[in-house]
Scaffold this active site. Structure first.
Site, PDB file in Angstrom:
ATOM      1  N   ARG A  59     -64.097  23.445 -10.146  1.00 52.03           N
ATOM      2  CA  ARG A  59     -63.151  22.608 -10.899  1.00 52.03           C
ATOM      3  C   ARG A  59     -63.826  21.786 -11.992  1.00 52.03           C
ATOM      4  NH1 ARG A  59     -60.860  23.087  -5.902  1.00 52.03           N
ATOM      5  NH2 ARG A  59     -62.090  21.360  -5.069  1.00 52.03           N
ATOM      6  N   GLU A  96     -70.591  19.692   6.634  1.00 53.15           N
ATOM      7  CA  GLU A  96     -70.212  19.234   7.977  1.00 53.15           C
ATOM      8  C   GLU A  96     -70.752  20.230   9.016  1.00 53.15           C
ATOM      9  OE1 GLU A  96     -66.063  18.481   8.131  1.00 53.15           O
ATOM     10  OE2 GLU A  96     -66.130  17.788  10.215  1.00 53.15           O
TER      11      GLU A  96
HETATM   12  P1  AMP Z   1     -68.393  16.199  -1.344  1.00 54.89           P
HETATM   13  O1  AMP Z   1     -69.661  16.990  -1.436  1.00 54.89           O
HETATM   14  O2  AMP Z   1     -67.989  15.924   0.071  1.00 54.89           O
HETATM   15  O3  AMP Z   1     -68.441  14.933  -2.186  1.00 54.89           O
HETATM   16  O4  AMP Z   1     -67.235  17.129  -1.875  1.00 54.89           O
HETATM   17  C1  AMP Z   1     -67.027  17.220  -3.207  1.00 54.89           C
HETATM   18  C2  AMP Z   1     -66.435  18.540  -3.606  1.00 54.89           C
HETATM   19  O5  AMP Z   1     -65.406  18.993  -2.726  1.00 54.89           O
HETATM   20  C3  AMP Z   1     -65.826  18.364  -4.940  1.00 54.89           C
HETATM   21  O6  AMP Z   1     -66.333  19.393  -5.766  1.00 54.89           O
HETATM   22  C4  AMP Z   1     -64.335  18.461  -4.738  1.00 54.89           C
HETATM   23  O7  AMP Z   1     -63.828  19.392  -5.644  1.00 54.89           O
HETATM   24  C5  AMP Z   1     -64.132  18.952  -3.321  1.00 54.89           C
HETATM   25  N1  AMP Z   1     -63.272  18.061  -2.483  1.00 54.89           N
HETATM   26  C6  AMP Z   1     -63.684  17.396  -1.375  1.00 54.89           C
HETATM   27  N2  AMP Z   1     -62.671  16.734  -0.789  1.00 54.89           N
HETATM   28  C7  AMP Z   1     -61.574  16.978  -1.542  1.00 54.89           C
HETATM   29  C8  AMP Z   1     -60.199  16.572  -1.470  1.00 54.89           C
HETATM   30  N3  AMP Z   1     -59.728  15.791  -0.481  1.00 54.89           N
HETATM   31  N4  AMP Z   1     -59.363  17.003  -2.451  1.00 54.89           N
HETATM   32  C9  AMP Z   1     -59.820  17.798  -3.440  1.00 54.89           C
HETATM   33  N5  AMP Z   1     -61.088  18.216  -3.549  1.00 54.89           N
HETATM   34  C10 AMP Z   1     -61.974  17.825  -2.627  1.00 54.89           C
END
Ligand code: AMP
Length: 171
Positions: A59, A96
């Site tokens: 995205r 996770e």
């Molecule tokens: P993180 O590594 O946990 O910060 O996850 C970030 C990535 O996961 C980003 O590239 C987001 O596009 C996606 N992501 C994680 N949680 C969500 C959510 N609740 N809604 C949309 N995209 C999410």
């Protein structure tokens, strides 16, 4: 800025049960919303000598090039493993359950360049931290990280202490 929340679609149980997915496609299809999004993500860095804007697959690829264009910077993709054709640097990071990896072309950022990293959502911060590591492996300086949405309760910021982090909307 908070009125933009009305343009973000919240989809329960996607991609799996228990996750509330923040869908920015409904913001992107709105002409005014898209304009604001691109302006806001770059605003704090205008005139600050950003050389490259890094977008994270998938995205981040939608709007990082537009932010780069607005800042007169170049765009650099960070991709899932084995997608980039030339010599890459890779970093593995914890999920996770299990690990994942991201790659960047080794010649994508020159030593000393100022880099802005952008993505749609800052959740746990694992992905963003991995990208800071890739940029720094190449000798780039992370000038900041910009997100459309920050999920404050997941405390992703704590994995990114010391960096300039901005998010347009907080949940
Ligand atoms: P993180 O590594 O946990 O910060 O996850 C970030 C990535 O996961 C980003 O590239 C987001 O596009 C996606 N992501 C994680 N949680 C969500 C959510 N609740 N809604 C949309 N995209 C999410």
């Amino acid at each position: 800025m908070n009125h933009l929340k009305a343009l973000i679609r919240e989809v329960p149980d996607f991609p799996k049960p228990g996750i509330l997915f923040y869908d920015i496609t409904t913001l992107l299809k709105d002409a005014e919303g898209l304009h604001l999004l691109i302006d806001e993500l770059g605003a704090a860095y205008a005139g600050k000598g950003i050389d490259k804007v890094v977008g994270i697959e998938a995205r981040g690829f939608i709007f990082a090039p537009a932010v780069a264009y607005a800042l007169n910077a170049g765009f650099v993709p960070v991709r899932k493993p084995k997608k980039l054709p030339a010599v890459t640097e890779r970093v593995e990071y914890q999920l996770e359950y299990g690990t994942d990896a991201l790659e960047i072309h080794r010649d994508a950022v020159d030593a000393g360049e100022n880099v802005l990293i952008v993505d749609d959502v800052l959740a746990t911060g694992g992905t963003a931290r991995a990208v800071t590591q890739l940029v720094e492996k190449l000798g780039g300086k992370v000038a900041g990280l910009g997100f459309v949405i920050e999920l404050d309760f997941l405390k992703g910021r704590e994995k990114l202490s010391g960096y300039d982090i901005r998010a347009m909307l907080h949940y």
